[in-house]
Scaffold this motif. Sequence first.
Motif, short mmCIF file in Angstrom:
data_model
loop_
_atom_site.label_atom_id
_atom_site.label_comp_id
_atom_site.label_asym_id
_atom_site.label_seq_id
_atom_site.Cartn_x
_atom_site.Cartn_y
_atom_site.Cartn_z
N THR A 1 0.80 -0.88 0.20
CA THR A 1 -0.42 0.55 0.48
C THR A 1 0.82 1.28 0.60
OG1 THR A 1 -1.60 1.52 1.37
CG2 THR A 1 -0.09 -0.14 2.46
N SER A 2 0.35 2.04 -0.36
CA SER A 2 1.10 3.50 -0.43
C SER A 2 0.78 4.69 0.36
CB SER A 2 0.24 4.50 -1.77
OG SER A 2 -0.87 4.96 -1.77
N THR A 3 0.52 3.85 1.97
CA THR A 3 -0.30 4.56 3.17
C THR A 3 1.65 4.25 3.82
OG1 THR A 3 -1.53 3.49 3.76
CG2 THR A 3 -1.93 5.51 2.40
N VAL A 4 1.72 2.91 3.85
CA VAL A 4 2.49 2.25 4.76
C VAL A 4 3.15 3.41 5.42
CG1 VAL A 4 4.29 0.59 5.38
CG2 VAL A 4 2.62 0.41 4.09
N GLY B 1 7.05 4.63 8.02
CA GLY B 1 5.71 4.56 8.55
C GLY B 1 5.98 3.90 10.35
N THR B 2 7.60 3.35 10.65
CA THR B 2 8.23 3.02 12.23
C THR B 2 7.70 4.34 12.72
OG1 THR B 2 8.58 1.32 11.86
CG2 THR B 2 8.95 2.56 13.76
N GLY C 1 2.33 5.92 8.53
CA GLY C 1 2.25 5.12 9.79
C GLY C 1 1.02 5.16 10.06
N GLU C 2 0.01 5.69 9.67
CA GLU C 2 -1.10 5.39 9.73
C GLU C 2 -1.50 3.13 9.66
OE1 GLU C 2 -4.10 7.35 6.41
OE2 GLU C 2 -3.16 8.78 7.49
N PRO C 3 -1.12 2.34 8.46
CA PRO C 3 -1.71 1.23 8.91
C PRO C 3 -0.87 0.78 10.18
CG PRO C 3 -0.73 1.78 6.81
CD PRO C 3 -0.55 2.98 7.41
#
Length: 187
Positions: free
Chosen positions: A1-4, A48-49, A7-9
């Motif tokens: 996914t492009s949202t990783v 994301g972390t 950090g949201e996922p």
Amino acid sequence: TSTVGTGEPMIKALDWALAQNMQASSPLNGKIDPEQLGAFGHSQGGAGTCNAGLDPRIDTIVPLSGVPLNQDAGTGTISKIKVPIFFVNTADEASGSTLIEDSFNGASAPAAYGVTISGNHDEYTDAVDDPGVPGLTSNDAKNSRAGVTAWFDWQLKAKTAARALFVGPSCGFCMGSTWKSIKTKGF
């Protein structure tokens, strides 16, 4: 996914896991200490972390070969993170870019920066797991996983033996042959 990288996922997964921790019928019931939470991810997951590290429930983070792109002169995500950070990088990436080391230098929280003996961006897998991935010529994958585990043992479980691997005059990872370099600040 492009949202990783946002950090949201990761935060959604944390919300789910903490909810499962409270449900009697869940296999996770009572298995998570909500006062001792860490996050780690690789590449975009490392970005994301870092973004998840802004969540007040997270106690420590480990980005593997990844940091957020918004790192402008102390105003980016890294400078806003208040929990200890262990930046992990491979030797090949460290020789080609200073982005991750610059993020370590720009961190306001206590931080460590570790560079594996060799390896490339895909080094966090294992030759046994994926013999077709180039660059897996050492035990870097095994050593980086050991480093991440030791970090969480120190940060989340207060194990002093794990702390000694990162800091002090006889730092275990600093003196050994398992890491090209380890440096820390703020401890």
